[in-house]
Write a protein that holds these residues in place. Structure first.
Motif: not given
Length: 247
Positions: A40-44, A116-120, A135-140, A142-153
């Motif tokens: 939860q902390a890393f996802d936040r 809602k943010p979708v984690f996968s 998923h955002r609708n302002q200003p139009a 679009f989607y933002v995908v943020m990905a991260q390696t899991t070494t620390s986890r």
């Protein structure tokens, strides 16, 4: 013929096996809860980065039309994506899934119209990454995908397993030794009673002296001594009867 287990071994199994199962379930529960809150902390933190990138998506060209654009420069993006132990990847996607900015290939299997943010988990360059899709609708749209390696986890979970399970396993071993010694001490009078009876002559009906701190073994030795007393009394009566008949 199979040899039956000793009372000591049976008691050890009845005590240690439930104890080991309880310890195993408790450790799994502790590790599971700790893993959940760590994730939860890393996802936040990952979600905060996605919100930061989304906040810099602007309309390109004039305010009345045009597509979208990411207002962050390459240097600013390197600052946003900086992490001492992990590698971050991002992608800004149009509603049709085409890439607006970021790393090509950072794309979830499906783009859901979910606010809602979708984690996968996401496969990228032969590695499994933890990702969040925003998923955002302002200003139009679009989607933002943020990905991260899991070494620390993974390292955190490994340290958690090491520092939580190993000490408990050592304590369980010490407890098993202590329980074995305690059971050995408690059942030793039974072994002493067996030895005393097996080495006794058939005509020896004197009381058996067994020292024990348990009431059950004291009752057993008392019952054996009372049996010897009754047998001796019966033999004495038989000898007296035989003597009277002889006269």
């Amino acid at each position: 013929m199979n040899k039956k287990p000793s009372l000591r071994n049976r008691l050890l199994r009845h005590v240690l096996i439930p104890l080991a199962i309880t310890w195993l379930l408790g450790s799994a529960l502790v590790v599971g809860i700790a893993s959940y809150f760590a994730q939860q902390a890393f996802d936040r933190a990952l979600l905060d980065d996605a919100y930061l990138v989304a906040s810099h998506v602007r309309r390109a060209g004039d305010a009345s039309g045009g597509g979208l654009d990411l207002s962050l420069s390459a240097q600013e993006m390197s600052t946003v994506l900086f992490d001492q132990s992990e590698t971050l990847y991002f992608a800004v996607l149009r509603p049709d899934g085409s890439l607006l900015a970021g790393h090509p290939g950072v794309h979830p299997e499906t783009l859901q119209e979910d606010w809602k943010p979708v984690f996968s988990a996401l496969e990228y360059q032969g590695r499994t990454l933890r990702s969040v899709t925003l998923h955002r609708n302002q200003p139009a749209d679009f989607y933002v995908v943020m990905a991260q390696t899991t070494t620390s986890r993974d390292n955190l979970l490994q340290r958690l397993l090491t520092f939580s399970i190993v000490p408990q396993l050592l304590l369980l071993g010490l407890l098993a030794v202590a329980v074995r010694r305690a059971i050995q001490s408690d059942v030793q009078p039974i072994a002493d009673l067996e030895t005393a009876l097996s080495q006794r002559d058939a005509n020896d009906l004197t009381p058996v002296e067994i020292k024990s701190n348990t009431r059950d073994i004291q009752h057993l030795s008392r019952a054996i001594n009372e049996l010897f007393a009754r047998i001796e009394q019966s033999l004495r009566a038989q000898r007296e009867f035989s003597g009277n008949v002889a006269h």
